[in-house]
Design a protein around this motif. Structure first.
Motif, mmCIF file in Angstrom:
data_model
loop_
_atom_site.group_PDB
_atom_site.id
_atom_site.type_symbol
_atom_site.label_atom_id
_atom_site.label_comp_id
_atom_site.label_asym_id
_atom_site.label_seq_id
_atom_site.Cartn_x
_atom_site.Cartn_y
_atom_site.Cartn_z
ATOM 1 N N ARG A 100 43.410 14.917 12.752
ATOM 2 C CA ARG A 100 44.192 13.882 13.436
ATOM 3 C C ARG A 100 44.319 14.162 14.923
ATOM 4 N N THR A 101 44.227 13.089 15.698
ATOM 5 C CA THR A 101 44.537 13.138 17.121
ATOM 6 C C THR A 101 45.598 12.065 17.370
ATOM 7 N N SER A 102 45.987 11.881 18.606
ATOM 8 C CA SER A 102 46.980 10.852 18.913
ATOM 9 C C SER A 102 46.397 9.443 18.855
ATOM 10 N N ILE A 103 45.068 9.318 18.804
ATOM 11 C CA ILE A 103 44.417 8.008 18.825
ATOM 12 C C ILE A 103 43.760 7.659 17.489
ATOM 13 N N TYR A 104 43.334 8.644 16.726
ATOM 14 C CA TYR A 104 42.588 8.377 15.498
ATOM 15 C C TYR A 104 42.720 9.539 14.521
ATOM 16 N N ASP A 105 42.241 9.298 13.308
ATOM 17 C CA ASP A 105 42.016 10.393 12.362
ATOM 18 C C ASP A 105 40.699 10.140 11.644
ATOM 19 N N ILE A 106 40.093 11.226 11.185
ATOM 20 C CA ILE A 106 38.864 11.164 10.396
ATOM 21 C C ILE A 106 38.980 12.159 9.258
ATOM 22 N N THR A 107 38.266 11.864 8.171
ATOM 23 C CA THR A 107 38.211 12.781 7.042
ATOM 24 C C THR A 107 36.927 13.584 7.168
ATOM 25 N N LEU A 108 37.092 14.878 7.349
ATOM 26 C CA LEU A 108 35.945 15.775 7.524
ATOM 27 C C LEU A 108 35.412 16.253 6.184
ATOM 28 N N PRO A 109 34.152 16.652 6.151
ATOM 29 C CA PRO A 109 33.625 17.283 4.942
ATOM 30 C C PRO A 109 34.383 18.582 4.655
ATOM 31 N N LYS A 110 34.394 18.961 3.414
ATOM 32 C CA LYS A 110 35.067 20.193 3.003
ATOM 33 C C LYS A 110 34.534 21.374 3.811
ATOM 34 N N GLY A 111 35.455 22.158 4.350
ATOM 35 C CA GLY A 111 35.079 23.356 5.089
ATOM 36 C C GLY A 111 34.846 23.136 6.576
ATOM 37 N N TRP A 112 34.715 21.909 7.033
ATOM 38 C CA TRP A 112 34.502 21.637 8.451
ATOM 39 C C TRP A 112 35.831 21.738 9.183
ATOM 40 N N THR A 113 35.780 22.166 10.437
ATOM 41 C CA THR A 113 36.966 22.226 11.286
ATOM 42 C C THR A 113 36.619 21.658 12.653
ATOM 43 N N CYS A 114 37.644 21.199 13.364
ATOM 44 C CA CYS A 114 37.458 20.646 14.703
ATOM 45 C C CYS A 114 38.318 21.409 15.699
ATOM 46 N N GLU A 115 37.821 21.481 16.904
ATOM 47 C CA GLU A 115 38.560 22.066 18.013
ATOM 48 C C GLU A 115 38.396 21.156 19.220
ATOM 49 N N ILE A 116 39.424 21.119 20.044
ATOM 50 C CA ILE A 116 39.334 20.360 21.295
ATOM 51 C C ILE A 116 38.603 21.235 22.303
ATOM 52 N N GLU A 117 37.533 20.702 22.875
ATOM 53 C CA GLU A 117 36.801 21.370 23.947
ATOM 54 C C GLU A 117 36.794 20.415 25.134
ATOM 55 N N VAL A 118 37.616 20.704 26.105
ATOM 56 C CA VAL A 118 37.847 19.879 27.283
ATOM 57 C C VAL A 118 38.416 18.531 26.824
ATOM 58 N N THR A 119 37.580 17.472 26.739
ATOM 59 C CA THR A 119 38.081 16.156 26.343
ATOM 60 C C THR A 119 37.506 15.686 25.015
ATOM 61 N N GLU A 120 36.771 16.526 24.340
ATOM 62 C CA GLU A 120 36.085 16.124 23.117
ATOM 63 C C GLU A 120 36.582 16.934 21.924
ATOM 64 N N SER A 121 36.515 16.322 20.757
ATOM 65 C CA SER A 121 36.764 17.027 19.504
ATOM 66 C C SER A 121 35.409 17.458 18.969
#
Length: 181
Positions: free
Chosen positions: A27-48
């Motif tokens: 989740r972010t302040s603008i959207y959410d997405i369902t990731l595949p099992k085991g995937w993770t996201c990190e903010i890098e500058v302005t991108e997820s």
């Protein structure tokens, strides 16, 4: 009491087999997405930046970028025109790299119009990248999915499911229908 204890223990033991695993939602302040099992996201500058589990080098990466929309620059026509041209970049070793445009077109995913393009060698040498761009009334969205060229078809269903899970916190995305491009 003994019967109740045995039934409770059996219920707790069976629950993981009967109940589905909760979704992996990012989740972010603008959207959410369902990731595949085991995937993770990190903010890098302005991108997820989202990656599968495990150590680098990653054979697949998904990047989601959103910004408030500039109505002059952020149109489907502008995105398509940009993606129809090869990208000139430098590879990680500093050598020039020109992408090969493999596909550019429009697609509709869950009622939302997207520009859809695939390039080879646009982000990383030897990797194929799919670009999906759309606009809403308020935001411009670019999702990219890169994977090693030989793994691309394997990862496409994963990317497609993730894109279809995109939930933008905005009631209506009439931008694609109400404006040209």
């Amino acid at each position: 009491l003994l019967v109740f204890g045995c039934l409770s223990a059996a219920g707790f033991a069976a629950a993981p087999l009967l109940l589905p695993e909760p979704p992996n939602i990012y989740r972010t302040s603008i959207y959410d997405i369902t990731l595949p099992k085991g995937w993770t996201c990190e903010i890098e500058v302005t991108e997820s930046v989202c990656r599968p589990a495990g150590p680098p080098p990653y054979r697949a990466t998904m990047i989601t970028s959103m910004k408030y929309r500039d109505r002059q620059m952020d149109t489907l026509d502008a995105y398509q025109a940009r993606l129809e041209k090869p990208f000139n970049n430098a590879s990680r070793d500093g050598k020039p790299m020109v992408s090969t445009v493999e596909h550019v077109g429009r697609t509709t995913i869950d009622g939302r119009a997207w520009v859809d393009a695939t390039h080879l060698d646009s982000e990383v040498r030897g990797y194929r990248t799919r670009y999906l761009g759309t606009v809403t009334v308020q935001v411009a969205i670019l999702m990219t999915f890169s994977s090693y060229r030989d793994d691309f078809q394997t990862y496409q269903p994963i990317f497609e499911r993730t894109v279809r899970s995109l939930n933008i916190y905005q009631r209506y995305n009439g931008a694609a229908e109400s404006e040209p491009g």
